[in-house]
Design a protein around this motif. Structure first.
Motif, PDB file in Angstrom:
ATOM      1  N   ILE A   1      -3.874  -6.034  -2.458  1.00  0.00           N
ATOM      2  CA  ILE A   1      -3.879  -7.226  -2.988  1.00  0.00           C
ATOM      3  C   ILE A   1      -5.005  -7.973  -3.125  1.00  0.00           C
ATOM      4  O   ILE A   1      -5.002  -9.435  -3.317  1.00  0.00           O
ATOM      5  CB  ILE A   1      -2.976  -8.462  -2.503  1.00  0.00           C
TER       6      ILE A   1
ATOM      7  N   ARG B   1      -0.711 -15.256  -0.290  1.00  0.00           N
ATOM      8  CA  ARG B   1      -1.374 -14.198  -1.757  1.00  0.00           C
ATOM      9  C   ARG B   1      -0.958 -13.298  -2.939  1.00  0.00           C
ATOM     10  O   ARG B   1      -1.262 -13.439  -3.953  1.00  0.00           O
ATOM     11  CB  ARG B   1      -1.818 -12.911  -0.792  1.00  0.00           C
ATOM     12  N   LEU B   2       0.501 -13.045  -2.889  1.00  0.00           N
ATOM     13  CA  LEU B   2       1.243 -12.369  -3.247  1.00  0.00           C
ATOM     14  C   LEU B   2       1.273 -14.124  -5.240  1.00  0.00           C
ATOM     15  O   LEU B   2       1.068 -13.797  -5.871  1.00  0.00           O
ATOM     16  CB  LEU B   2       1.968 -11.848  -3.601  1.00  0.00           C
TER      17      LEU B   2
ATOM     18  N   ILE C   1       1.983  -0.826   6.543  1.00  0.00           N
ATOM     19  CA  ILE C   1       2.415  -2.220   5.106  1.00  0.00           C
ATOM     20  C   ILE C   1       1.736  -3.007   4.876  1.00  0.00           C
ATOM     21  O   ILE C   1       0.941  -3.374   3.830  1.00  0.00           O
ATOM     22  CB  ILE C   1       3.437  -2.739   5.718  1.00  0.00           C
TER      23      ILE C   1
ATOM     24  N   ILE D   1      -1.136  -6.431 -10.077  1.00  0.00           N
ATOM     25  CA  ILE D   1      -0.664  -7.572  -9.745  1.00  0.00           C
ATOM     26  C   ILE D   1      -0.330  -8.905 -10.217  1.00  0.00           C
ATOM     27  O   ILE D   1       1.351  -9.884 -10.861  1.00  0.00           O
ATOM     28  CB  ILE D   1      -0.580  -7.731  -8.417  1.00  0.00           C
TER      29      ILE D   1
ATOM     30  N   PHE E   1       2.087  -0.225  -4.728  1.00  0.00           N
ATOM     31  CA  PHE E   1       2.532  -1.230  -4.770  1.00  0.00           C
ATOM     32  C   PHE E   1       2.041  -2.299  -6.161  1.00  0.00           C
ATOM     33  O   PHE E   1       2.866  -3.125  -6.367  1.00  0.00           O
ATOM     34  CB  PHE E   1       2.305  -1.835  -3.230  1.00  0.00           C
TER      35      PHE E   1
ATOM     36  N   LEU F   1       0.539 -12.284   3.433  1.00  0.00           N
ATOM     37  CA  LEU F   1       0.864 -10.766   2.446  1.00  0.00           C
ATOM     38  C   LEU F   1       1.646 -12.067   0.882  1.00  0.00           C
ATOM     39  O   LEU F   1       0.744 -12.243  -0.338  1.00  0.00           O
ATOM     40  CB  LEU F   1       1.606  -9.918   2.699  1.00  0.00           C
ATOM     41  N   LEU F   2       2.135 -12.447   1.095  1.00  0.00           N
ATOM     42  CA  LEU F   2       3.712 -13.254   0.420  1.00  0.00           C
ATOM     43  C   LEU F   2       2.186 -14.243  -0.613  1.00  0.00           C
ATOM     44  O   LEU F   2       2.430 -14.985  -0.781  1.00  0.00           O
ATOM     45  CB  LEU F   2       4.386 -13.499   1.204  1.00  0.00           C
TER      46      LEU F   2
ATOM     47  N   ILE G   1      -1.015  -3.575   0.932  1.00  0.00           N
ATOM     48  CA  ILE G   1      -0.532  -4.639   0.542  1.00  0.00           C
ATOM     49  C   ILE G   1      -1.872  -5.658   0.773  1.00  0.00           C
ATOM     50  O   ILE G   1      -2.388  -5.787  -0.575  1.00  0.00           O
ATOM     51  CB  ILE G   1       0.884  -4.909   0.857  1.00  0.00           C
TER      52      ILE G   1
ATOM     53  N   LEU H   1      -5.011 -13.577 -15.660  1.00  0.00           N
ATOM     54  CA  LEU H   1      -5.062 -12.435 -15.266  1.00  0.00           C
ATOM     55  C   LEU H   1      -3.659 -11.361 -15.894  1.00  0.00           C
ATOM     56  O   LEU H   1      -4.628 -10.378 -16.686  1.00  0.00           O
ATOM     57  CB  LEU H   1      -3.962 -11.611 -13.532  1.00  0.00           C
TER      58      LEU H   1
ATOM     59  N   CYS I   1       8.643  -8.393  -5.344  1.00  0.00           N
ATOM     60  CA  CYS I   1       7.624  -7.973  -3.995  1.00  0.00           C
ATOM     61  C   CYS I   1       8.017  -8.736  -3.130  1.00  0.00           C
ATOM     62  O   CYS I   1       8.589  -8.306  -2.308  1.00  0.00           O
ATOM     63  CB  CYS I   1       5.949  -9.141  -4.976  1.00  0.00           C
TER      64      CYS I   1
ATOM     65  N   GLY J   1       4.086  -4.205  -8.136  1.00  0.00           N
ATOM     66  CA  GLY J   1       3.975  -5.522  -8.775  1.00  0.00           C
ATOM     67  C   GLY J   1       4.264  -5.972  -9.715  1.00  0.00           C
ATOM     68  O   GLY J   1       4.495  -7.410 -10.188  1.00  0.00           O
ATOM     69  N   GLU J   2       3.342  -5.365 -10.035  1.00  0.00           N
ATOM     70  CA  GLU J   2       3.297  -5.320 -12.016  1.00  0.00           C
ATOM     71  C   GLU J   2       4.077  -5.949 -12.667  1.00  0.00           C
ATOM     72  O   GLU J   2       5.307  -6.397 -13.563  1.00  0.00           O
ATOM     73  CB  GLU J   2       2.160  -3.769 -13.014  1.00  0.00           C
TER      74      GLU J   2
ATOM     75  N   LEU K   1      -1.805 -14.904  -7.048  1.00  0.00           N
ATOM     76  CA  LEU K   1      -1.371 -13.958  -8.235  1.00  0.00           C
ATOM     77  C   LEU K   1      -1.030 -13.513  -9.362  1.00  0.00           C
ATOM     78  O   LEU K   1      -1.406 -14.104 -10.187  1.00  0.00           O
ATOM     79  CB  LEU K   1      -1.891 -12.799  -7.119  1.00  0.00           C
ATOM     80  N   GLN K   2       0.546 -13.721  -8.279  1.00  0.00           N
ATOM     81  CA  GLN K   2       1.428 -13.763  -9.329  1.00  0.00           C
ATOM     82  C   GLN K   2       1.768 -15.295 -10.466  1.00  0.00           C
ATOM     83  O   GLN K   2       2.514 -15.070 -10.804  1.00  0.00           O
ATOM     84  CB  GLN K   2       2.659 -12.618  -9.077  1.00  0.00           C
TER      85      GLN K   2
ATOM     86  N   PHE L   1       3.296 -11.432   7.292  1.00  0.00           N
ATOM     87  CA  PHE L   1       3.910 -11.022   5.938  1.00  0.00           C
ATOM     88  C   PHE L   1       3.698 -12.411   4.874  1.00  0.00           C
ATOM     89  O   PHE L   1       3.481 -12.372   3.705  1.00  0.00           O
ATOM     90  CB  PHE L   1       5.266 -10.858   6.920  1.00  0.00           C
TER      91      PHE L   1
END
Lengths: 640, 366
Positions: free
Chosen positions: B326, A34-35, B318, B235, B265, A31-32, B322, A46, B277, B269-270, A38-39, A28
């Motif tokens: 991503i 990576r988020l 999950i 995202i 997702f 994943l975070l 995800i 982006l 998220c 995310g967007e 990206l974000q 997890f």
């Protein structure tokens, strides 16, 4: 229940669960991370990508400026043109569609397929243009069969409309889609593939002003490229319009006067340098360049020996022949080598060393003074004068008329002609200049080259006693409402500083050329306006025996320069008829026709309607007209 | 029939998390499908129906003592293996894959219940198996066969995502039981030729393409790689706080593929950004931890193994979903449990949740 199956005392399993929990938390966390990347890290980039996804800039072409003649008549304007485009993603059966289009448009299927393949690889749902400039009939057929043409779109954009068809085609030029090479260069910065750009003539030279500023519409599209709404809009700014110095009526008459003959003519205001007409014959149809050029037409243009695509008025370089005697005469007068009383004896040829230089009049002119030498175009007189002057003095006087370099008319690829001197020959051929080179140069043969526009500028400067104006085509730039943005004043290229007396003596000779018996330019004579001029014949190939039928491409060029009226000069005319053989018989009548039209129009403008017929109407075959013949003498070199 | 203690011991925490995730999912589906031209019932309403159906199933499953499952697990297993075979022979083909089986009045996708049944059969196997000191390679032979047969049949459909999930679930359970180091190393070593063989003889071209596109998304930006790129743009463009509910341009203008199902997702995310998220991931992580917590406090091996298996099933769904949207895993078509639109996924997830609840509420029964 079997006690063995219980695990409450199984420490190992509890430990395994801790391991599994840590493993789950770690994934997890991955994943975070990576988020977060990206974000937060890449968010801006982006985000702008998401914007460019949904926003599309649709260029809105500015309407191109109109081109007017000097009297406000429209020469070039715009009309809508229709093209056929296809959105590949919306086509299911490509082959069937191409088959249909090929049938409706009568365009080869392979050609359509080729355009399709070339248009691939662009943004999704971006239309590919398959055929542009389709006719109204074709448009109707397509509209009727719309149902059978899924994915096909008809696009409209403005194209050039030439009011008088092929009139002044070289001068006006044409527009076409900007080429890939141009796009790479700075010259076409701000242009996109598919935009129109001036390719030649005024359209090219004045591109920046005529084009205007293209506008654009920012629209929102969905993933299929469908337009959802307009977000912002920049309206296009219409291009500026040009008022040319050209007089349509005069231009028409000049083109008509040429008929099928190849050649060029320039008509210029001697007091301003304004070009009233500029002809290069034969012409071409500029409208063909904006749409689909029919292949056979293109082939015809390329294979025509008369080179219809070339603007001969600016790019054609011809030996000026006897018209150059004006320069030689002025040089002789200024240098004190001749005056109105001095004379030479012409026995039909002049011997210099081992070479014999012939006069076009084999019988000889006998004793000739300056006036008769000009009138009858005696070559021997100018051989002798040229010998005394030497090439460098002749060249110096030619340069006083700004000859030997482009005049800066303002159209592309203007040529400068050639005024040779000893230094030039040394540099070009590594050989000494010989007196034998000077003699042909003195009568405008040999190495000397001039363009029709230079001929006009020269005779214009003679007419106004020594001021060389820059020949120009644009009078003023105006905006859409007709307000003047820029006005062009006469510009002086050179002042010859030659005495008025020398000019007077030479001009008397030029008047005699047209108006006295025995003059070579009698065919340019007008009834009520005194015309002064000079004929010229420029040798294409050295040919001693010119009797019998000479093949077209070996015939001499015919030249004529003139100005009028003699007392208070207004316009200068230079005419070159390629392979027309005799200046007096081929070029002079064209000049006369132009001059007549000019003065007729002038007098009918001065005397409003109902004032009776033009006084110049009845001057056909007036006077003897001279013999209208002269021959260039053999020169030691060959020309183009 | 239903013991009063069962009601008092009902696991409201787990139930609550599941409802919250489902609710967020419905809201998200509403936004994701807002741009669709809908004929009939909108997707978010249908999803609500599925949730209600799932909850009814929870009640049914909870009312049966999970120990009964132990007795029938082999039967179920045999039946489903048979159905998977039948699917390959007479199944309905849609979008290039044969997954559905028509049984007169309704259709089933045997690979979905197979996930649960695989968990059951492994739990059943290990509950009666002495595993002191960890599993040896020999101990793994039968379980590997139990899993290998359905996994191969599912991959043949072809449904790479589900096959991988079944294998990952099994591996998670092996890890829980404990594997000896020697066996672990041997598995890893033998995996290399297995992957090689699978790549050359088993995977379809489109599956290979998906994997290659995952490794290099720019490889084919207009077809399958397009999905990953558009999803990452969606995202990432959400930023910290997101573009707001119904404001995601990527989603509303439909640049995203399958945006109410597998790519739900991305829409989330967007529109809700990193903060959204993070909250959703924490909810899921809590769900996973709670599932493992249920496993740890369960008093019998079968129940504990089942709880781990079901938790692993949810977990891998999950992570893979995800990870896919991503761009760190290939696109394999795995939905996000309880969140993506889809009846099959919802029912499977709800049955899994029901089993967890079942085990949790019966923890004091012995």
């Amino acid at each position: 229940m079997n006690g063995q199956r219980f695990i409450h005392d199984n420490y190992g399993s509890k430990r395994q669960l801790v391991v599994l929990s840590i493993f789950a938390a770690a994934l997890f966390f991955l994943l975070l991370t990576r988020l977060w990347y990206l974000q937060i890290v890449k968010s801006e980039e982006l985000h702008s990508q998401s914007e460019s996804n949904r926003l599309r800039l649709v260029p809105v072409a500015a309407s191109r400026g109109t081109i007017f003649d000097r009297n406000g008549a429209v020469l070039v304007t715009n009309r809508p043109s229709f093209s056929v485009a296809v959105i590949p993603q919306e086509v299911r059966d490509r082959d069937a569609l191409l088959e249909r289009l090929s049938r409706y448009l009568e365009i080869d299927r392979a050609e359509l397929l080729d355009k399709w393949e070339k248009g691939k690889g662009r943004a999704r749902y971006y239309p590919i243009v398959l055929a542009s400039g389709i006719t109204r009939d074709q448009l109707e057929v397509l509209e009727e069969n719309r149902l059978w043409l899924p994915g096909v779109e008809i696009e409209m954009k403005p194209v050039r409309q030439y009011e008088d068809g092929t009139l002044a085609a070289h001068l006006l030029g044409y527009i076409g889609e900007v080429s890939d090479e141009d796009l790479k260069k700075d010259a076409a910065s701000g242009y996109n593939s598919g935009d129109y750009i001036g390719k030649s003539g005024i359209e090219r030279s004045w591109e920046k002003l005529l084009h205007g500023r293209d506008g654009g519409r920012q629209i929102e599209v969905d993933a299929r490229g469908r337009v959802l709404r307009t977000i912002s809009e920049t309206p296009p700014a219409v291009g500026s319009s040009l008022v040319l110095t050209i007089d349509t009526a005069l231009q028409k008459q000049a083109e008509k006067a040429f008929g099928e003959q190849a050649g060029a003519a320039v008509v210029m205001d001697v007091n301003t340098g304004e070009i009233l007409a500029m002809v290069s014959n034969p012409g071409f149809d500029p409208a063909l360049f904006a749409g689909r050029m029919p292949p056979d037409k293109w082939k015809e243009y390329l294979e025509d020996k008369r080179h219809p695509l070339e603007n001969k008025a600016l790019k054609g370089q011809y030996p000026p022949g006897s018209t150059f005697k004006i320069i030689t005469a002025l040089a002789g007068l200024e240098e004190g080598l001749i005056d109105e009383r001095s004379s030479s004896y012409c026995k039909g040829a002049y011997v210099l060393g081992r070479n014999t230089f012939r006069c076009w009049e084999k019988k000889g002119h006998g004793t000739v003074d300056l006036k008769r030498a000009l009138k009858e175009s005696c070559d021997v007189y100018f051989y002798q004068l040229g010998e005394k002057l030497g090439i460098n003095r002749i060249a110096a006087y030619a340069r006083k008329f700004a000859l030997g370099a482009p005049l800066g008319v303002g159209l592309e690829n203007e040529k400068g002609g050639l005024i040779p001197d000893s230094a030039w020959k040394e540099k070009r051929y590594g050989k000494k200049w010989l007196q034998g080179d000077t003699l042909p140069a003195a009568i405008g043969q040999g190495y000397v080259l001039m363009t029709p526009i230079q001929l006009a500028a020269m005779i214009g400067a003679v007419a106004n006693d020594g001021t060389v104006y820059r020949p120009h085509l644009v009078k003023r730039v105006i905006d859409q409402e007709g307000r003047v943005i820029r006005e062009f004043k006469p510009e002086v290229v050179a002042r010859t500083s030659i005495s008025p007396r020398s000019f007077r003596l030479v001009k008397e000779g030029l008047l005699a050329v047209v108006n006295e018996g025995g003059g070579t330019g009698g065919q340019a004579r007008l009834y009520d306006v005194r015309v002064a001029g000079k004929t010229g014949t420029s040798q294409v190939v050295k040919q001693r025996d010119k009797r019998g039928a000479i093949p077209y491409q070996y015939r001499d060029h015919a030249l004529f320069v003139a100005f009028a009226p003699y007392d208070r000069p207004e316009i200068a005319v230079a005419v070159v008829v390629e392979h027309g053989e005799h200046g007096g018989s081929a070029a002079a009548p064209i000049a006369r026709s132009i001059l007549r039209t000019y003065f007729e129009r002038k007098s009918s403008a001065a005397k409003p309607a109902g004032a009776g017929s033009s006084p110049t109407g009845g001057d056909e075959k007036h006077g003897t007209g001279g013999n209208g013949r002269e021959n260039a003498n053999p020169a030691p070199q060959e020309e183009e | 029939m239903i013991d009063r203690r069962l009601i008092t011991n009902f696991d409201w925490t787990l139930f609550g998390i599941v409802l919250v995730v489902c609710a967020v999912g419905v809201v998200n589906i509403y936004s994701a499908s807002a741009s669709y031209t809908i004929v009939g019932t909108p997707f978010f309403v249908k999803q609500l129906y599925w949730i209600v159906a799932g909850l009814l199933l929870v009640v049914v499953v909870c009312s049966i003592d999970y120990h009964l499952l132990e007795d029938v697990s082999y039967w179920f297993y045999g039946l489903l293996c048979f159905l998977l075979l039948v699917v390959l022979v007479v199944g309905k083909t849609s979008m290039g894959a044969t997954r559905w089986l028509h049984l007169g009045f309704f259709s089933i996708q045997p690979s979905e219940p197979m996930k649960i049944v695989a968990i059951m059969v492994l739990a059943r196997f290990f509950s009666n198996y002495s595993t002191a000191g960890g599993l040896t390679l020999k101990d793994l032979a039968y379980p590997a066969l139990f899993i290998g047969v359905p996994a191969a049949l599912i991959m043949k459909q072809p449904d790479l995502g589900t096959a991988i999930l079944v294998i990952l679930i099994a591996c998670s359970m092996f890890a829980y039981v404990g594997v000896r180091l020697s066996a672990f190393v041997a598995c890893l070593v033998s995996a290399i030729p297995a992957v090689y063989l699978a790549w050359h003889y088993y995977l379809r071209d489109y599956q290979k393409n998906r994997i290659l596109n995952f490794l290099d998304p720019e490889r084919d930006p207009l077809s399958s790689g397009y999905h990953i790129i558009q999803s990452k743009i969606a995202i990432g463009s959400g930023g910290v706080l997101g573009k707001g509910f119904m404001q995601g341009t990527q989603a509303q203008l439909r640049f995203l593929p399958e945006q109410h199902t597998d790519f739900a997702f991305s829409v989330f995310g967007e529109e809700w950004g990193f903060v959204g998220c993070l909250v959703l991931l924490l909810l899921y992580l809590f769900l996973i931890f709670w599932g493992l917590h249920i496993a740890s406090r369960c008093n019998d091996r079968f129940g504990s193994l089942m709880a781990v298996g079901v938790t692993a099933m949810l977990f891998w769904h999950i992570v893979i979903n995800i990870g896919m949207v991503i761009g760190i895993f290939p696109v394999v078509g795995v939905p996000l449990p309880l969140f993506s639109y889809g009846g099959t996924s919802m029912i499977t997830s709800m049955v899994g949740v029901a089993i967890l609840l079942n085990i949790s509420m019966r923890r004091f029964m012995f």
